[in-house]
Design a protein around this motif. Sequence first.
Motif, mmCIF file in Angstrom:
data_model
loop_
_atom_site.group_PDB
_atom_site.id
_atom_site.type_symbol
_atom_site.label_atom_id
_atom_site.label_comp_id
_atom_site.label_asym_id
_atom_site.label_seq_id
_atom_site.Cartn_x
_atom_site.Cartn_y
_atom_site.Cartn_z
ATOM 1 N N ILE A 283 -13.740 1.216 17.552
ATOM 2 C CA ILE A 283 -13.592 -0.070 16.882
ATOM 3 C C ILE A 283 -13.592 0.201 15.386
ATOM 4 N N THR A 284 -12.595 -0.332 14.692
ATOM 5 C CA THR A 284 -12.342 0.046 13.313
ATOM 6 C C THR A 284 -12.154 -1.194 12.453
ATOM 7 N N SER A 285 -12.919 -1.271 11.373
ATOM 8 C CA SER A 285 -12.830 -2.432 10.485
ATOM 9 C C SER A 285 -11.835 -2.146 9.357
ATOM 10 N N TRP A 286 -11.490 -3.191 8.603
ATOM 11 C CA TRP A 286 -10.661 -3.016 7.407
ATOM 12 C C TRP A 286 -11.321 -2.016 6.462
ATOM 13 N N GLN A 287 -12.680 -2.084 6.373
ATOM 14 C CA GLN A 287 -13.410 -1.191 5.461
ATOM 15 C C GLN A 287 -13.235 0.269 5.856
ATOM 16 N N GLU A 288 -13.295 0.518 7.160
ATOM 17 C CA GLU A 288 -13.119 1.898 7.623
ATOM 18 C C GLU A 288 -11.695 2.379 7.367
ATOM 19 N N LEU A 289 -10.753 1.449 7.525
ATOM 20 C CA LEU A 289 -9.369 1.758 7.212
ATOM 21 C C LEU A 289 -9.233 2.154 5.732
ATOM 22 N N GLN A 290 -9.903 1.357 4.858
ATOM 23 C CA GLN A 290 -9.869 1.630 3.420
ATOM 24 C C GLN A 290 -10.424 3.017 3.123
ATOM 25 N N LYS A 291 -11.549 3.362 3.782
ATOM 26 C CA LYS A 291 -12.179 4.667 3.554
ATOM 27 C C LYS A 291 -11.216 5.803 3.870
ATOM 28 N N ILE A 292 -10.488 5.667 4.977
ATOM 29 C CA ILE A 292 -9.544 6.728 5.365
ATOM 30 C C ILE A 292 -8.444 6.862 4.324
ATOM 31 N N PHE A 293 -7.885 5.729 3.886
ATOM 32 C CA PHE A 293 -6.822 5.788 2.873
ATOM 33 C C PHE A 293 -7.360 6.362 1.556
ATOM 34 N N LEU B 248 0.845 -1.200 0.000
ATOM 35 C CA LEU B 248 0.000 0.000 0.000
ATOM 36 C C LEU B 248 0.887 1.261 0.000
ATOM 37 N N ARG B 249 1.966 1.225 0.753
ATOM 38 C CA ARG B 249 2.890 2.371 0.765
ATOM 39 C C ARG B 249 3.553 2.535 -0.611
ATOM 40 N N ASP B 250 3.956 1.415 -1.217
ATOM 41 C CA ASP B 250 4.529 1.481 -2.572
ATOM 42 C C ASP B 250 3.509 2.066 -3.550
ATOM 43 N N HIS B 251 2.238 1.683 -3.378
ATOM 44 C CA HIS B 251 1.166 2.083 -4.282
ATOM 45 C C HIS B 251 0.865 3.573 -4.145
ATOM 46 N N LEU B 252 0.823 4.082 -2.916
ATOM 47 C CA LEU B 252 0.406 5.476 -2.678
ATOM 48 C C LEU B 252 1.575 6.446 -2.616
ATOM 49 N N GLY B 253 2.732 5.933 -2.356
ATOM 50 C CA GLY B 253 3.888 6.805 -2.118
ATOM 51 C C GLY B 253 3.995 7.104 -0.626
ATOM 52 N N GLU B 254 5.220 7.348 -0.213
ATOM 53 C CA GLU B 254 5.526 7.522 1.206
ATOM 54 C C GLU B 254 4.709 8.645 1.863
ATOM 55 N N ILE C 295 -7.910 10.256 1.948
ATOM 56 C CA ILE C 295 -6.697 11.067 1.990
ATOM 57 C C ILE C 295 -5.908 10.977 0.685
ATOM 58 N N SER C 296 -5.954 9.827 0.019
ATOM 59 C CA SER C 296 -5.200 9.695 -1.237
ATOM 60 C C SER C 296 -6.008 10.174 -2.432
ATOM 61 N N GLY C 297 -7.338 10.251 -2.271
ATOM 62 C CA GLY C 297 -8.188 10.601 -3.408
ATOM 63 C C GLY C 297 -8.241 9.492 -4.449
ATOM 64 N N GLN C 298 -7.887 8.260 -4.067
ATOM 65 C CA GLN C 298 -7.898 7.139 -5.020
ATOM 66 C C GLN C 298 -8.927 6.105 -4.607
ATOM 67 N N ASN C 299 -9.470 5.410 -5.599
ATOM 68 C CA ASN C 299 -10.342 4.278 -5.303
ATOM 69 C C ASN C 299 -9.459 3.050 -5.060
ATOM 70 N N LEU C 300 -9.519 2.519 -3.863
ATOM 71 C CA LEU C 300 -8.628 1.414 -3.504
ATOM 72 C C LEU C 300 -9.382 0.099 -3.344
ATOM 73 N N GLN C 301 -10.622 0.064 -3.868
ATOM 74 C CA GLN C 301 -11.458 -1.117 -3.664
ATOM 75 C C GLN C 301 -10.777 -2.400 -4.148
ATOM 76 N N LEU C 302 -10.244 -2.338 -5.380
ATOM 77 C CA LEU C 302 -9.645 -3.534 -5.958
ATOM 78 C C LEU C 302 -8.401 -3.961 -5.183
ATOM 79 N N PHE C 303 -7.606 -2.974 -4.841
ATOM 80 C CA PHE C 303 -6.377 -3.251 -4.096
ATOM 81 C C PHE C 303 -6.702 -3.938 -2.771
ATOM 82 N N PHE C 304 -7.641 -3.368 -2.028
ATOM 83 C CA PHE C 304 -7.991 -3.964 -0.733
ATOM 84 C C PHE C 304 -8.619 -5.342 -0.915
ATOM 85 N N SER C 305 -9.557 -5.457 -1.862
ATOM 86 C CA SER C 305 -10.287 -6.727 -1.934
ATOM 87 C C SER C 305 -9.377 -7.859 -2.400
#
Length: 680
Positions: free
Chosen positions: A415-425, A391-397, A428-438
């Motif tokens: 309490i925080t799920s993977w989905q909520e984590l995805q939403k935050i990333f 994920l760091r490689d994908h988004l940049g440091e 902040i990145s302005g990217q759709n990360l659905q495929l990457f996460f799934s």
Amino acid sequence: MTVDSLIRSCCLFLFSFLVSEHILSAPVLVKFNEVEYDITVKIDPVNRTIEGKSLITVRNPRELQLMLGAAYEVTQAEFNDGPLGIGREQVNQAHIWNIPFHFGNQIQFLIRWKGTLAALDTSLDHQQTLGRPVAVSGETGSFLPDGSGWYPRVVGHLARYKINIELPPGQKGLVAGRLVEENESEQGYHASFDFSHPAEGIDLIAGPYVIETQTYQSVNHKPVQLRTYFHPQISNLSKDYLDAVKRYLNLYESWIGAYPYTEFSVVSSPTPTGFGMPTLTYLGIDVLQLPFIRDTSLGHEVLHNWWGNGVYPDYSSGNWSEGLTTFMADYTYKEQESSEAAREMRLGWVRDFAALQPGQDAPLTAFTSRMHGGASKVVGYNKAAMFFLMLRDHLGEAVFQRSIQGLWRVQRFRITSWQELQKIFEMISGQNLQLFFSQWLERTDAPAIMISEVKNIATDSGYELSITLKQSGPVYQLRVPVAIESPQGTTTHILDLQQEQQLFKLKLADKPSAVSLDPDLHLFRQLAPGEAPPILREAMINAATRTVLLSSDSGIRKIAGTLASKLQDRKPQIIARDESLSTAPVLIIGLDSEVDAWLAAEQLPAKPDEINSKGTAQVWTLARAEGASLTVISAQDTAALEALIRPLPHYGRQSYLAFDGRQVIEKGVWPMQVQKVVIK
Ligand SMILES: [Zn+2]
């Protein structure tokens, strides 16, 4: 239990009563069943008695359940102004009070209980302690894990608490939270703590501790009280531990945000356990004496105050906190050490994944348990840590860093799920990360990637290099690093691989001489055969391993046989020295002259330079074209061979070692055989 596996299992959460609760993280105006405990508890470790009183306040109450462990007797139980009953019909049953829906803003319960705690058994190892959430007490230590039900609690709800601990003279005790007051007199020790955030549970620890204190100034200029609660025999280690905690707080505050608590304590345990709780870590006396704990596990435990004990994982949908903590602690320390050390750790992760037996692989979202080890660790810790690296490689440091800080700002004590984590990333990145996460969270397996063809054509302006990459199906969306060598140096290109087979054309100024695929292991993938360097562990864990004892002397054969069985943790399958070698891993054991003669007869390379004529015994692996690896053990005499029996099984991750008696004087891992195509 080996040191290796103990250290890797050093951080486990004990709060096994908690049922995940989404209410806290949902945008609702009213929070139901807001719970607060006000507990006074008196423990006598000599007689192993406990007496407690708890005032439980529930705001905005709904239906709820109160519970207290079976080991205790309830002496008073009241509900607002009326009696509550003792919550059970028979002894040996847990006390359970089901409270129906209640009108009003608040209800209160007053419960007094007492009982005898189980005797402390210092012979239990970490796994046994984990499998036994029992409150134990003794003069050398008391440990009352939340999961033992040692205090009456509202089931399935986070809670704030205040707690007064009373102990006899010579004993000290603590729970997670802010130390409000403490005093010690001839009558005994008293301390009160306050945990003002919604907490997952309460673990109480006591022992004959010597306390050392230092103060750390946090980034927001608030003092953080650092303490060691150490048994007298290790109190000389206090300063080193307190200094190390300061370094870690400094690192993570600058990286993530201010430390969320007012204290951090390192507490010694008479049993070889390792637990992380908010504001403290509880580690075995023997573990604390290992010099490398300060450099690794301690930082991991400090970081859990942000991930795990600060932002709570939603265990029902997958625990992301071990992966993020492993990435930002264990892995980061390797990156700080050197790029080689970091690559070696990544190699260890993908290699461990490759060694999983059928059926052991599981998607990351299935890593839900708090108490775990072995196979689930390979996914829950290692694959998850590699997920964050990708994920760091994908988004940049920079974007990754901002996202981490955002996660902390938004989700603290929730309490925080993977989905909520995805939403935050994503936010902040302005990217759709659905495929990457799934693809990385929901799938088992890992992609196998290879270079299927490379062509180079000279053009007017330089060269056009065509690279065809292949991957196993169903396809992953991958950013594949390829390193292109030329006489001018090596450059890395990232190729977006989205199909099973895909052609990439690169325009180059310099004439390329070789192409290698992901040589630094930045992708979680299946290694190609022979790509990973052989290590001792292959001969140790593979049940098909064949053992050859070169000596004909019965005394030497006996020692060599014992060594083989200790290494493999089972009866070795011994074959004759002239039998042809199978494709399974082979272990060769003998004295120097016998080994040298055998290698020459088999036309295998002689003892490697890295270890040749060093110490009294040498161990190394050899890759074989026709099958699994060969592991050779060569000793100068019987005593040198016997000296390997105890230490050698701890070095499964090495490719070569030299021993002087029992002491390792040289060790290392052979370089990787990366997938490389040389261009003519
Ligand atoms: Zn951990």
